[in-house]
Design an enzyme around this catalytic site. Structure first.
Site, mmCIF file in Angstrom:
data_model
loop_
_atom_site.group_PDB
_atom_site.id
_atom_site.type_symbol
_atom_site.label_atom_id
_atom_site.label_comp_id
_atom_site.label_asym_id
_atom_site.label_seq_id
_atom_site.Cartn_x
_atom_site.Cartn_y
_atom_site.Cartn_z
ATOM 1 C CD GLU A 149 -8.615 1.893 6.605
ATOM 2 O OE1 GLU A 149 -8.813 1.102 7.548
ATOM 3 O OE2 GLU A 149 -7.758 2.789 6.667
ATOM 4 C CG HIS B 1 -6.309 -1.307 8.410
ATOM 5 N ND1 HIS B 1 -6.186 0.066 8.509
ATOM 6 C CD2 HIS B 1 -5.122 -1.809 8.857
ATOM 7 C CE1 HIS B 1 -4.986 0.358 8.974
ATOM 8 N NE2 HIS B 1 -4.330 -0.759 9.194
ATOM 9 C CG ASN C 27 -9.350 -0.113 11.203
ATOM 10 O OD1 ASN C 27 -8.451 -0.888 10.876
ATOM 11 N ND2 ASN C 27 -9.717 0.911 10.456
ATOM 12 C CG ASP D 284 -0.312 -0.220 2.534
ATOM 13 O OD1 ASP D 284 0.933 -0.324 2.588
ATOM 14 O OD2 ASP D 284 -1.034 -0.296 3.544
HETATM 15 P P1 PGA Z 1 1.247 -1.235 13.334
HETATM 16 O O1 PGA Z 1 0.315 -1.052 12.080
HETATM 17 O O2 PGA Z 1 2.173 -2.361 13.016
HETATM 18 O O3 PGA Z 1 1.983 0.066 13.464
HETATM 19 O O4 PGA Z 1 0.375 -1.539 14.500
HETATM 20 C C1 PGA Z 1 -0.366 -2.151 11.561
HETATM 21 C C2 PGA Z 1 -1.344 -1.722 10.513
HETATM 22 O O5 PGA Z 1 -1.999 -0.692 10.665
HETATM 23 O O6 PGA Z 1 -1.486 -2.439 9.510
#
Ligand code: PGA
Length: 242
Positions: free
Chosen positions: A144, A139, A137, A71
């Site tokens: 999302e 995702h 969340n 992404d």
């Molecule tokens: P993080 O992010 O490793 O900083 O918790 C994970 C994500 O949002 O995919």
């Protein structure tokens, strides 16, 4: 837990990083010129350090590896330090001399860019190894909540939770780019192997929902329940509700 997952629970951050690196190398060793996607975020940092510290001399792994971006934010100039591609170059792509890189052009027109990346993935895919993080969340990349499981590469509006979480890299929420480009859940579903990396008690609830709750677009990571060949590597805090 569904029998289609292998779950590795690590005792501490060093074990977590080592387990992730070992599993990844094992998959690379079993692949020929694999197409690989890798996550950004806090979770994989130890994993990348372990790869660079312990496996940098494995040229046989890195020379044939083809990297495709998972992404990217929309609308940043090519050399911006905060691009996910810049972050991955610093953490892993440059140190390991991974030269075959298919990256999103953040500065390009997003709709044209996703068409370019879709046709590129059709040519070079499918993905062999998808290493993924999990958003609080639910995702996966910028897929999302609400993203359909049939989604291909697309432009996404970042969810408010994602903007809040990413503000730590931008100083303020209103500075976080509101849109991103992402591999879709159908692209990721086609991966031959998936490694999901999850740490911390703040992810325990969402990890349980993703792996053991209903398969629903409200929790994009629940698409993993439809796959085989998924390895979940977690610490005790993240795995405590499984
Ligand atoms: P993080 O992010 O490793 O900083 O918790 C994970 C994500 O949002 O995919």
């Amino acid at each position: 837990m569904s029998p289609s997952f292998a779950l590795l629970v690590a005792d501490d951050p060093a074990c977590f990083a080592d387990a992730a690196a070992r599993k990844f190398i094992e998959l690379l060793e079993a692949s020929d010129r694999p197409l690989v996607t890798l996550p950004t975020g806090l979770t994989p940092q130890g994993f990348y350090r372990a790869l660079v510290m312990n496996y940098a001399d494995r040229r046989d792994c890195w020379e044939g590896l083809r990297f495709i971006a998972l992404d990217e934010y929309c609308g940043l100039p090519a050399n911006d330090d905060r691009l996910f591609s810049s972050w991955l170059k610093r953490a892993v792509l440059d140190p390991l001399c991974i030269r075959n890189r298919y990256l999103f052009d953040s500065a390009a027109d997003p709709e044209q860019e996703i068409v370019r990346m879709q046709s590129l993935l059709e040519k070079v895919g499918p993905i062999d190894i998808a290493v993924l993080g999990l958003g609080a969340n639910g995702h996966i990349a910028f897929n999302e909540p609400g993203t359909v499981f049939s989604s291909s590469i697309h432009v996404a509006d970042l969810a408010p939770d994602t903007i809040k979480a990413n503000a730590r890299y931008w100083g303020r929420e209103d500075l976080v780019p509101p849109k991103g480009m992402t591999l879709g859940l159908s692209d990721l579903s086609g991966a031959r192997h998936t490694i999901l990396l999850v740490t911390g008690s703040s992810k325990a609830d969402v990890l349980k929902k993703a792996l053991q709750g209903p398969v629903t677009t409200a929790v994009p990571a629940s698409y993993l329940q439809k796959l085989t060949n998924v390895t979940v590597i977690a610490d005790h805090a993240a795995a405590e509700l499984l």
